[in-house]
Design an enzyme around this catalytic site. Structure first.
Site, PDB file in Angstrom:
ATOM      1  CE1 TYR A 295      10.766  83.241   5.377  1.00 31.19           C
ATOM      2  CE2 TYR A 295       8.877  81.910   5.818  1.00 31.19           C
ATOM      3  CZ  TYR A 295       9.765  82.845   6.129  1.00 31.19           C
ATOM      4  OH  TYR A 295       8.635  84.307   5.973  1.00 31.19           O
TER       5      TYR A 295
ATOM      6  CE  LYS B 224      22.599  92.213 -22.534  1.00 34.85           C
ATOM      7  NZ  LYS B 224      23.091  92.812 -24.415  1.00 34.85           N
TER       8      LYS B 224
ATOM      9  CD  GLU C 149      21.219  95.249 -23.236  1.00 35.03           C
ATOM     10  OE1 GLU C 149      21.240  94.804 -24.578  1.00 35.03           O
ATOM     11  OE2 GLU C 149      21.558  95.285 -22.624  1.00 35.03           O
TER      12      GLU C 149
ATOM     13  CG  ASP D  35      22.718  99.098 -25.535  1.00 32.47           C
ATOM     14  OD1 ASP D  35      22.074  97.532 -25.758  1.00 32.47           O
ATOM     15  OD2 ASP D  35      21.597  99.837 -24.767  1.00 32.47           O
TER      16      ASP D  35
ATOM     17  N   GLY E 193      26.162 108.310 -31.114  1.00 36.32           N
ATOM     18  CA  GLY E 193      25.045 107.603 -30.190  1.00 36.32           C
ATOM     19  C   GLY E 193      26.261 107.047 -29.037  1.00 36.32           C
TER      20      GLY E 193
ATOM     21  CB  ALA F 137      27.023 101.672 -30.341  1.00 36.79           C
TER      22      ALA F 137
END
Length: 410
Positions: free
Chosen positions: A58, A113, A155, A181, A215, A217
């Site tokens: 820092y 995930k 996602e 997806d 959709g 996928a």
């Protein structure tokens, strides 16, 4: 592994004001015990054992690093965590098989995930659940958050909004943007199908494929199959095959129809196009009647990928099919996105890729398929996520493809 019932039965006699017995015992449910306090934490990579380390990590030492990055922004990835960190972004509108449950209820999935990214790709991931479903707001929020990350994993955002969100982010950001997806599923499906084709002796230019579901996928799977050399594909939604004479198609479906049924002339209902088909890929839910399955060609390939109930249950599929795959872990040949996304991002990060290209996705699929090698059989067309070769093989193939496609920056 602890055995448990993930969806305990509720007392049917319990009225709306009665707390089900299952809820009263959540503290003793191993799933809830595992999730208590969340599934992840932030850990430091440096030790602060005294004032010297503190002054470097820092102030005042950190200012030197900040000034160097300000003078040369290319140093950003070398001296911050961003080169190995991905944002897992959702609005909670299409969560697993649960649908639109909102951003808060989606958080356990996004944490999961993130854990998978770390376990299988060595990548740090931060779940970000946004309290908006507006496309403009989603895009603008992610664009403003992007300097904190090396990549964006979208996602569980519902279609068709997910297509526009991803496309707009790809146009505005110079880091990988990937809707898992869509593309994670597509990569694993292509890898599994390539091995199933090798096993059955079917050919790309003659095989007939039915994709059930248009959709996120379904669209991505169809597009990667077209890129992989498959030609005779019929995509079916609730109203039947996508084709140019339907007036209910959104722009994404209309574009897909132009590349599929509009060129093959295969129109009609699911039953009509399944008659004589070689491959069925279910990404829609529902149930395909057994008589429709029975009408397929000899030794068909059936991927029923809906969870928890496949469109064609394996007990039915095996009566007719040579190769069967599902999205479930309790049957052979699980089509699992975790086979793809950690390695894809690992490879992209390793070469500081500015995007994830179609070539990188195809390379990932080819690498996955190759792992099976000479062990190929009806119940083994895709490797296990726990196979230690998966992550490195996919990452290496993706990195090489990124260099070929001109998006690697190192």
């Amino acid at each position: 592994m602890v055995a448990f019932d993930p969806m305990p039965d509720l007392d049917p006699a319990a009225g709306p004001d009665v707390v089900p017995a299952a809820d009263a015992g959540l503290a003793h449910d191993p799933v809830f015990e595992l999730h208590q306090g969340g599934k992840m934490e932030i850990a430091s990579t440096v030790a602060l054992n005294g004032p010297v380390e503190l002054s470097m990590a820092y102030t005042p030492g950190v200012a030197r690093v900040c000034e160097a990055i300000a003078a040369d922004p290319q140093l950003y990835g070398d001296y911050t965590w961003t080169s190995n960190t991905v944002a897992v972004v959702t609005d909670g509108t299409a969560v697993l098989g649960l649908g639109d449950i909102g951003p808060r209820a989606a958080m356990p999935v996004m944490e999961g995930k993130a854990v998978l990214f770390k376990q299988f790709g060595g990548i740090d991931a931060i779940p970000i659940c946004l309290d908006t479903t507006d496309v403009d707001e989603l895009v603008e929020t992610v664009v403003r958050l992007a300097p904190s990350f090396g990549g964006i994993n979208l996602e569980d955002i519902s279609a068709p909004r997910c297509f526009e969100v991803e496309e707009r982010l790809k146009q505005r950001l110079d880091i990988p943007v990937f809707h898992d997806d869509q593309h994670g599923t597509a990569v694993v499906v292509l890898a599994a199908l390539e091995n199933a084709m090798r096993l059955t002796g079917k050919y790309h230019d003659t095989v007939r494929i039915v994709v059930s579901g248009a959709g996120a996928a379904g669209v991505a799977v169809t597009r990667i199959l077209l890129a992989g050399g498959y030609r005779d594909i019929a995509v079916v939604d609730r109203a039947g095959v996508l084709h140019r004479d339907r007036d209910d198609l959104n722009p994404v479906k209309r574009a897909l129809a132009a590349e599929t049924a509009d060129t093959t002339g295969r129109w009609g209902s699911l039953g009509a196009v399944m008659d004589g088909a070689d491959v069925y890929i279910g990404l829609s839910g529902g149930t395909v009647p057994e008589e429709v399955v029975a009408s397929m060609a000899d030794e068909p390939i059936i991927f029923g990928l809906a969870n928890p109930m496949p469109e064609v249950h394996p007990t039915v599929a095996h009566k007719y099919a040579r190769v069967v795959a599902t999205g479930r872990s309790d049957f052979p040949n699980q089509i699992n996105n975790v086979l793809a996304f950690p390695g894809i991002f690992r490879g992209a990060f390793d070469v500081r890729a500015s995007a994830i290209t179609e070539g990188m996705k195809l390379a990932a699929a080819q690498a996955l398929a190759a792992i099976v090698g000479d062990d190929l059989r009806e119940d083994f067309i895709i490797p296990s996520p726990f196979d230690p070769r998966v992550g490195p093989s996919v990452a290496g193939a993706v990195a090489e493809a990124a260099r070929r496609d001109g998006v690697a920056r190192r």
